[in-house]
Design a protein around this motif. Sequence first.
Motif, PDB file in Angstrom:
ATOM      1  N   LEU A  68      -4.708   3.639  -0.076  1.00 17.90           N
ATOM      2  CA  LEU A  68      -4.727   3.391   1.277  1.00 17.90           C
ATOM      3  C   LEU A  68      -6.439   2.761   1.419  1.00 17.90           C
ATOM      4  O   LEU A  68      -6.771   1.888   2.168  1.00 17.90           O
ATOM      5  CB  LEU A  68      -4.707   4.640   2.035  1.00 17.90           C
ATOM      6  CG  LEU A  68      -4.765   4.482   3.626  1.00 17.90           C
ATOM      7  CD1 LEU A  68      -3.973   3.423   4.096  1.00 17.90           C
ATOM      8  CD2 LEU A  68      -4.548   5.614   4.300  1.00 17.90           C
TER       9      LEU A  68
ATOM     10  N   VAL B  26       0.962  -0.574   8.579  1.00 20.47           N
ATOM     11  CA  VAL B  26       1.721  -0.142   7.573  1.00 20.47           C
ATOM     12  C   VAL B  26       3.097  -0.330   8.155  1.00 20.47           C
ATOM     13  O   VAL B  26       3.731   0.388   9.118  1.00 20.47           O
ATOM     14  CB  VAL B  26       1.456   1.104   7.053  1.00 20.47           C
ATOM     15  CG1 VAL B  26       2.576   1.721   6.230  1.00 20.47           C
ATOM     16  CG2 VAL B  26       0.064   1.421   6.535  1.00 20.47           C
TER      17      VAL B  26
ATOM     18  N   GLN C  44       0.482   4.557   1.517  1.00 20.35           N
ATOM     19  CA  GLN C  44      -0.431   5.384   2.267  1.00 20.35           C
ATOM     20  C   GLN C  44      -0.061   6.756   2.019  1.00 20.35           C
ATOM     21  O   GLN C  44      -1.051   7.477   2.643  1.00 20.35           O
ATOM     22  CB  GLN C  44       0.195   4.967   3.730  1.00 20.35           C
ATOM     23  CG  GLN C  44       1.455   5.376   4.145  1.00 20.35           C
ATOM     24  CD  GLN C  44       2.602   4.440   3.774  1.00 20.35           C
ATOM     25  OE1 GLN C  44       2.241   3.468   3.005  1.00 20.35           O
ATOM     26  NE2 GLN C  44       3.457   4.273   4.665  1.00 20.35           N
TER      27      GLN C  44
ATOM     28  N   VAL D 160       0.858  -1.382  -0.085  1.00 23.76           N
ATOM     29  CA  VAL D 160       0.049   0.137   0.102  1.00 23.76           C
ATOM     30  C   VAL D 160       0.848   1.339  -0.104  1.00 23.76           C
ATOM     31  O   VAL D 160       1.900   1.242   0.696  1.00 23.76           O
ATOM     32  CB  VAL D 160      -0.893   0.024   1.198  1.00 23.76           C
ATOM     33  CG1 VAL D 160      -0.291   0.087   2.552  1.00 23.76           C
ATOM     34  CG2 VAL D 160      -1.953   1.270   1.123  1.00 23.76           C
TER      35      VAL D 160
END
Length: 625
Positions: A213, A242, A207, A205
Motif C-alpha cells: 500500500l 482501491v 491493501q 495493490v
Amino acid sequence: MERFFMEEGAVKCVPADGVCFSRRFDVIVCGLGTAGSVAAAAAGQKGLSVLGIEQCACPGGTTTIGGIRGYYFGTPGGLYTEFDRRVEEYQSSHTETVLESRKIVTEEILQESGAKLMYETVLCGIYLSGTKVCGARVLTGGIMEDFACSVLIDATGDGTACFMAGCEMEFGREADGLTQPYSMVSVMVDENNAVRTTNFDFGRVDQRDDKSLSEALIFSRSYEMPEDRAGTFVAHMPLIGVREGRRIIAEETVRLEDVFAETVTDMPMFYSYSDLDKHGWDTAFDGETLGDWTVGANLGAYNLTVPMPFRALIPKGYDGLLCACRAFGVDRNISSLSRMILDMKKAGEAAACVAALSIQHGCPLTEIPYGELKQMLTKSGCLNEAYCRGVRVDGRFDCDGNELVPRGVSWITEPEQLAAPLSSLTPGEAIWSARRMGEKARPVLYQLIASKDENTKKHAAFALSATGDKGAIELLREMAAARDPVMLRDCRKNNEQRGAMAIYYLGRFADTAAIGTLAEIITDENEPLRDAYSGRFSNGARYRISGFRYEYFQFVSEAAMALIRIGNAHEKERERILEIFKTAFLDETYEKRITTRPKMSSEGSMVSNIKNVAFSAAGRWGLFI
C-alpha cells in the motif's frame, strides 16, 4: 465471550468474559464512507442508537476524499437521493465544490439522525459470543474503548471487521491472486478556472500489506501521465481508489455463473446494474466463466442486471454482523459490477433495514421477515422492480464516438435466426444465443461454417465453439495462425480481434496442434511487426494509451493462457510448454516489445505479470526454471 483481533496480519483471539463495555449501541457502523454513512444515517432515522467510527477525519470516503464526483451506472432510488438533494441545495448558496459539500452535508445528516460519530478512530477488535458479534474495541485519541452492540455493520470497504471476526473470505483471481488496478484522482483547474478532476489507473495493490500500500501511494503521486493533465495541477486526493479486496463467503453468495444460468435470488434488496467493469486489459487471466462472455462472445461492455440478495450481506455462519461494502457476498466477477457507488449506498441502506428488523423482531439476521424488508426498501426507492431489466446495451457513446441509444437485449431462441447477425461485425449476441441453445443450434452452425462469406463462417466457428463443439477447430487454427486482425464492434469499448478470440477457444479446447502458433506469438522478436498489431484495424473501438501496444498484448496474454490450459489438460506437453515460456519470458525483452510504461503503472504491471502467471502454472505442474 472472546475478543478477536489482528496481529502481524493474522487473526488471534483471547478470552473476554470480564470485558466492561463503555456503552451499548443498537448498531455500530465501522467505516463512514460511501456505504457506511448511509447505513449510519438510515439506522439512526429508524430510531436505533448508532455509533459510527471512521479512521479518516470526515465522512464520505470515495465520494469525498476519494474525489469521485459522479455515478457510473447503478440504479436510482433510495435514501441517498436525499443526501444528493441537500448537497445540491447547499452548493446553490455556497462556494464549496461538490466534494466539500458532500462532507458538510453528510455530517449534518448523520448528526440529525442521532448517530454518535468518532473520527480518526481505528477498529482494533471484535467481540463474539460463539459466532454472534456483540461488540467492538476501538482506538481513538490514543485510548482503547470497548462498545457493545446488537448488530455491527462492516462498511470498511475491505471487510476488515469480517476478517477480524474470522469469517471465511476470498481474495483476488485464481490465476495469480491479483485484484483490479487501483486508481487515483487529481484535482485540476482548467483554462476557464473551473475545478475538475482526473481519474486514471495504476497497477495492482494488496491493501492488506502495508508495504504494498505504501509503494502504491508513493508511486501514484509521483507518476505523471501528461495526456491526462490538461490544466493546472492542484492536488492529489488523499484516498486512492482501491476497486477490489477481500470478499466474504455469505449466506447467499452471488456468482457470475449463476447470473448466466439465471438462477438468481428471489429476495433482492436492490438491483445492481453495470458492465463487468474490470479496469484491466489482461482479461486472459480472469477465468473461463468471464472469458466466455468477454472474449468468446465479445460482450465485455454489455450491462447486466443482478438482483442482490439481502443474505449477501451476512457472512456465512455468523449473526450480529453485516457486510455493507464491496466485500459483501459476490464473486470477483460480480464485484466488478456491484462495487459501483450507487450499489454501495444501497447496500448501506439495506443493511440498516436488516439490522432494524432483526432488533425489532429479536431474531437472527437470516430470519428477518423478507416481506417487511421488501416493503421498507420499496418505499424508499432502494428496491424498484422496474429496474429488473436483464442484459442491456448502455452508455454515452458507441465504439465510434457517436451517441449511443440504450436498448435491451433479447436472446435468439431459434437457430435459423443466427445467420444474419453472424454475418455482421456485431455477432456477439448471436454467439451467446448459440451458447444458450447448445446442441439445438449446432446443425445450423455446421451449415454456416461452410459458408463462402468470411464473416459468417468465422463467427459461426465462434458460436459453435461456444456450445462446446470442436467442429470448427480448423477454422480457429487458421484465424490464430493468420493473426486475424478484424476487430468486432458489438461493444462501446473493449472489443476483441478475431485472432485473439480464436486463440481463446483453442485454449478452451486444449488444442495441442496450436502449440506451434502460440509459441511463435510469444517468442518471435519479429511478431510485433505484423499488421494485426498496427492499430489500423481497431476502428476507434478502444481507448488508446501511449506507450502501450494493446493489440499485441492481447495476443501474447491470450496465447500464454492458452498454453497453460493445454498444459493443464496434457501432461506430456508440459515440459515443451515450459521451454516455450523460458524462451519467451526469462528476460524482460518481451515487456519492452509491448510497453514503455514503468512496471508499477497499470500497463507495465499487467505486462510483467504474464511471466508470473506462466511460471506459476508450470510450478503447479511440478516444473521449475
